[in-house]
Enzyme design. Structure first.
Site, PDB file in Angstrom:
ATOM      1  N   GLN B 251       0.829  -1.199   0.000  1.00  0.00           N
ATOM      2  CA  GLN B 251       0.000   0.000   0.000  1.00  0.00           C
ATOM      3  C   GLN B 251       0.864   1.250   0.000  1.00  0.00           C
ATOM      4  O   GLN B 251       0.638   2.199  -0.756  1.00  0.00           O
ATOM      5  CB  GLN B 251      -0.918  -0.009   1.233  1.00  0.00           C
ATOM      6  CG  GLN B 251      -1.881   1.144   1.274  1.00  0.00           C
ATOM      7  CD  GLN B 251      -2.762   1.157   0.046  1.00  0.00           C
ATOM      8  OE1 GLN B 251      -3.267   0.120  -0.388  1.00  0.00           O
ATOM      9  NE2 GLN B 251      -2.920   2.302  -0.563  1.00  0.00           N
ATOM     10  N   HIS B 254       2.528   2.926  -3.199  1.00  0.00           N
ATOM     11  CA  HIS B 254       1.718   3.609  -4.203  1.00  0.00           C
ATOM     12  C   HIS B 254       2.111   5.066  -4.329  1.00  0.00           C
ATOM     13  O   HIS B 254       2.202   5.611  -5.422  1.00  0.00           O
ATOM     14  CB  HIS B 254       0.230   3.582  -3.814  1.00  0.00           C
ATOM     15  CG  HIS B 254      -0.515   2.427  -4.387  1.00  0.00           C
ATOM     16  ND1 HIS B 254      -0.783   2.303  -5.716  1.00  0.00           N
ATOM     17  CD2 HIS B 254      -1.057   1.320  -3.804  1.00  0.00           C
ATOM     18  CE1 HIS B 254      -1.456   1.184  -5.943  1.00  0.00           C
ATOM     19  NE2 HIS B 254      -1.639   0.558  -4.803  1.00  0.00           N
ATOM     20  N   GLU B 319     -10.738   2.213   2.356  1.00  0.00           N
ATOM     21  CA  GLU B 319     -10.880   1.799   0.958  1.00  0.00           C
ATOM     22  C   GLU B 319     -10.699   0.272   0.862  1.00  0.00           C
ATOM     23  O   GLU B 319     -11.531  -0.424   0.302  1.00  0.00           O
ATOM     24  CB  GLU B 319      -9.823   2.520   0.119  1.00  0.00           C
ATOM     25  CG  GLU B 319      -9.912   2.229  -1.357  1.00  0.00           C
ATOM     26  CD  GLU B 319      -8.694   2.751  -2.111  1.00  0.00           C
ATOM     27  OE1 GLU B 319      -7.687   3.146  -1.465  1.00  0.00           O
ATOM     28  OE2 GLU B 319      -8.726   2.754  -3.351  1.00  0.00           O
ATOM     29  N   HIS B 320      -9.588  -0.217   1.423  1.00  0.00           N
ATOM     30  CA  HIS B 320      -9.327  -1.661   1.464  1.00  0.00           C
ATOM     31  C   HIS B 320      -9.274  -2.101   2.926  1.00  0.00           C
ATOM     32  O   HIS B 320      -8.581  -1.481   3.729  1.00  0.00           O
ATOM     33  CB  HIS B 320      -7.970  -2.003   0.852  1.00  0.00           C
ATOM     34  CG  HIS B 320      -7.779  -1.508  -0.543  1.00  0.00           C
ATOM     35  ND1 HIS B 320      -7.197  -0.292  -0.823  1.00  0.00           N
ATOM     36  CD2 HIS B 320      -8.094  -2.066  -1.739  1.00  0.00           C
ATOM     37  CE1 HIS B 320      -7.154  -0.129  -2.140  1.00  0.00           C
ATOM     38  NE2 HIS B 320      -7.692  -1.177  -2.729  1.00  0.00           N
ATOM     39  N   ASP B 353      -6.223  -5.915  -6.519  1.00  0.00           N
ATOM     40  CA  ASP B 353      -5.781  -4.845  -7.424  1.00  0.00           C
ATOM     41  C   ASP B 353      -5.726  -5.326  -8.868  1.00  0.00           C
ATOM     42  O   ASP B 353      -5.870  -4.537  -9.795  1.00  0.00           O
ATOM     43  CB  ASP B 353      -4.380  -4.369  -7.027  1.00  0.00           C
ATOM     44  CG  ASP B 353      -4.390  -3.514  -5.777  1.00  0.00           C
ATOM     45  OD1 ASP B 353      -5.481  -3.058  -5.389  1.00  0.00           O
ATOM     46  OD2 ASP B 353      -3.309  -3.321  -5.173  1.00  0.00           O
ATOM     47  N   HIS B 412     -52.035  21.524 -11.888  1.00  0.00           N
ATOM     48  CA  HIS B 412     -51.886  20.070 -11.832  1.00  0.00           C
ATOM     49  C   HIS B 412     -53.248  19.409 -11.599  1.00  0.00           C
ATOM     50  O   HIS B 412     -53.574  18.400 -12.220  1.00  0.00           O
ATOM     51  CB  HIS B 412     -50.915  19.662 -10.714  1.00  0.00           C
ATOM     52  CG  HIS B 412     -49.466  19.898 -11.025  1.00  0.00           C
ATOM     53  ND1 HIS B 412     -48.966  21.130 -11.370  1.00  0.00           N
ATOM     54  CD2 HIS B 412     -48.402  19.058 -11.056  1.00  0.00           C
ATOM     55  CE1 HIS B 412     -47.652  21.022 -11.581  1.00  0.00           C
ATOM     56  NE2 HIS B 412     -47.291  19.767 -11.397  1.00  0.00           N
TER      57      HIS B 412
END
Lengths: 420, 420
Positions: B251, B254, B319-320, B353, B412
């Site tokens: 991680q 990245h 996220e993960h 991934d 209406h």
């Protein structure tokens, strides 16, 4: 209403659709001040914009009980009827979680869960919109949202419209606050002493509300940025122009910026329709608004063929489409873009606005090309589930390592190697 | 890695998550200039930001054929394997249109249709991301999007990375353009001479790309505003710290802004893990980036109980999420908020991934509280269908008229009265 006969003119009308005026600077200031001064700023802005001094933002249980006394039994019944039909339609939108085992040792899934909280904005001022309460709260409730919050500006006497309160109570809204405008959106997004923030904000509003929703988007989820309402009515020789004119005017009475337009098969029908619109217009309670809308934004296009009509509709991507031709179902497969489609002479937009069942919160200004009606799917979110056994991982490890190395993410490759 | 032991400190770490830096003024200027000068501006900005002069924006058929020659057979096979698995998972997300007749004369439905076009942004520069091409193009293709466009910045020699081109071609991407940054987003949203606009823009990017996506949102649809990537790993006494450390570092490599964090059952394990992270860190190709990420954003929290771990995860909404405890399935029902959940020791994030099947485009920065992984549902839109017979309309007309009058929309009510 302007009558147009060439495709070029029609395209120009579509491009001319009104959009919200730029109020961003003011809205940014309001959001920043609400973040900073919280409740005090909400109360001050309520005094300034709604002309009323209130002490407490939250509507009390007693105020809700009192509201039931103010609502007629026929209105209560109408709201209950509408609620039941809206619920019945939206129940169909519920999504189930699923798991699959596509090969040995590989377990995948998609978990569907409700958002923990949602905030509904309901416009106030002179009118009240209990139908909008139903249309926003019911899908949130069916999705399983535990905390549903509603904000709406207080009336001049400091109360909230009784019909809105009763609609909210019928739908199980958990908290109601007397605050409107961009300041309400800021409070829902970021919270104040009285109002805990929510995860998603839905509901219509004026240009300030729309702009505030755009600005808070990302920090919270929003439904859509709504522009002025629109209807496009597709007619043929047999369409009853009395019905068509009434539906165009029902659209026009919403708002001076609203668009009512119509596709007709001949110049004669165009002229007859224009005459009928003008005749009915004079009888309306909201004549001034409807007249302005019809004059500024109304148009009738003479189309040569069914395929031309379909092309125009797909280019327009109208919020509401009424197909009043003899066999409305026939063309349904060819309509790519519309928020909601009303088929036949007895399905006017007003039916869908209140009780038909589907949501009346629909994509405007051509956004039906990429957006959907508000639905249960707006109040859930998904989580992917991944489980591989040691053997299953081994089986795909070469592919992972190859791709990771290609992307120069060799630490990713290492996370596989350490296991195999 | 910082080791933290009190809940208060953990909450502070969650709140401290990095967010994109403000680049809005620059991005606004770029968007305005692309709208005005179109292709000429795209070429000028490509020269300025990517340092390369190109004549033609669109990648030619020949360039794609050439790319196949540059890609190894093992990489081609890995991309095909990944494609098949990603397709298999996403096929499950297809939604069917439906019609119901809940009572006599009432026909309702929901039509699901693909967006007509979608644009995928793929970052470029030094690295290439064929996996991101697969993850964006496959769900669009399954949804039935007819025109899939991809933009990515050219490399220093004016070409596009061969793996990206091959991945795009494998997925049936229709048009590929050599343009990156905020200018690519502006071109996709508003079009230029060479690039027809699209209805939805997806894909990751730097702060400029993210800001541009936020600014064009509303005019087109976007997937999400992605922040830095994150993983949270939940361990117990039996977790293999070699695996845990490798995943944290995968991680961290990245991006310096990436967050790797871990929940452990004791201070002893926290210290042992920290040591293992530092050991593996020294062996990494991308050590500098990973070290900076670990030092700035990495944390290990000692948690007292399973329920405390679950509370932290739901507050973080990572996220993960990797659950490496002995019985990871046991806690699954209690995890409310996560983009993707990886269960067990042999389901590292790197698996997801690339090849596991679910999408790797996931909500970051806590937005998993209200957002979903990218999916087929992102590339379709819905239209409501309403048809009532004359009798069925008659049956609900009182309720409509009551509600319309309450909302002061008497036009209406008139649209109903004219029919009954």
């Amino acid at each position: 209403m302007q009558i147009i006969t060439t495709r070029n003119q029609i395209t120009k009308r579509i491009a001319r659709r009104t959009s919200a005026s730029p109020v961003e600077k003011t809205v940014r200031t309001i959001i920043d001040r609400v973040k900073k001064f919280q409740d005090a700023e909400l109360l001050a802005l309520t005094e300034r914009f709604d002309g009323v001094t209130i002490q407490t933002l939250q509507v009390s249980k007693q105020e809700i009980l009192d509201a039931y006394q103010k609502v007629s039994s026929s209105l209560l019944q109408a709201m209950k009827d509408a609620k039941e039909r809206i619920q019945r339609f939206h129940e169909q939108q519920k999504e189930e979680s699923w798991r699959i085992e596509p090969e040995e040792g590989v377990y995948l899934g998609q978990q569907v869960r409700p958002l923990a909280s949602a905030g509904i904005y309901i416009p106030g001022g002179k009118a009240s919109y209990p139908s909008t309460v139903l249309m926003n709260a019911i899908p949130a409730k069916i999705a399983g949202v535990k905390r549903i919050v509603l904000t709406t500006p207080p009336q001049a006497d400091g109360t909230v419209n009784a019909a809105v309160l009763v609609a909210a109570d019928l739908c199980g809204v958990d908290e109601i606050y007397k605050v409107g405008g961009a300041q309400a959106i800021a409070a829902l997004a970021y919270g104040t002493e009285s109002i805990q923030p929510v995860l998603k904000i839905t509901g219509p509003g004026n240009a300030y509300v729309a702009c505030a929703k755009k600005l808070v988007f990302g920090d919270v989820s929003i439904d859509m940025i709504a522009g002025p309402s629109e209807v496009c009515i597709w007619t043929d020789e047999q369409s009853d122009l009395k019905f068509v004119a009434a539906d165009l005017l029902a659209q026009a009475e919403h708002d001076e910026d609203a668009t009512a337009c119509c596709l007709v098969p001949s110049i004669q029908i165009a002229e007859a329709l224009s005459t009928e619109v003008n005749r009915q217009l004079e009888l309306m309670d909201r004549m001034d608004i409807a007249k302005k809308s019809i004059q500024t934004n109304g148009w009738i296009a003479v189309v040569e063929s069914e395929s031309e009509a379909i092309d125009i509709i797909n280019e327009l991507a109208p919020e509401h489409l009424e197909i009043m031709t003899a066999n409305p179902e026939n063309s349904l497969d060819d309509i790519e873009n519309a928020g909601a489609i009303f088929l036949g002479a007895y399905s006017p937009e007003a039916l869908g606005d209140y009780v038909a069942g589907p949501n009346h919160t629909l994509p405007t200004s051509g956004t039906a090309k990429f957006s959907s009606p508000l639905g249960v799917y707006d109040f859930v979110k998904k989580t992917s589930i991944i489980r591989y056994t040691e053997n299953a991982l081994e089986h795909v490890s070469d592919a992972i390592i190859e791709l990771a190395n290609t992307e120069q993410l060799t630490g990713h490759a290492q996370a596989i190697r350490v296991r195999t």
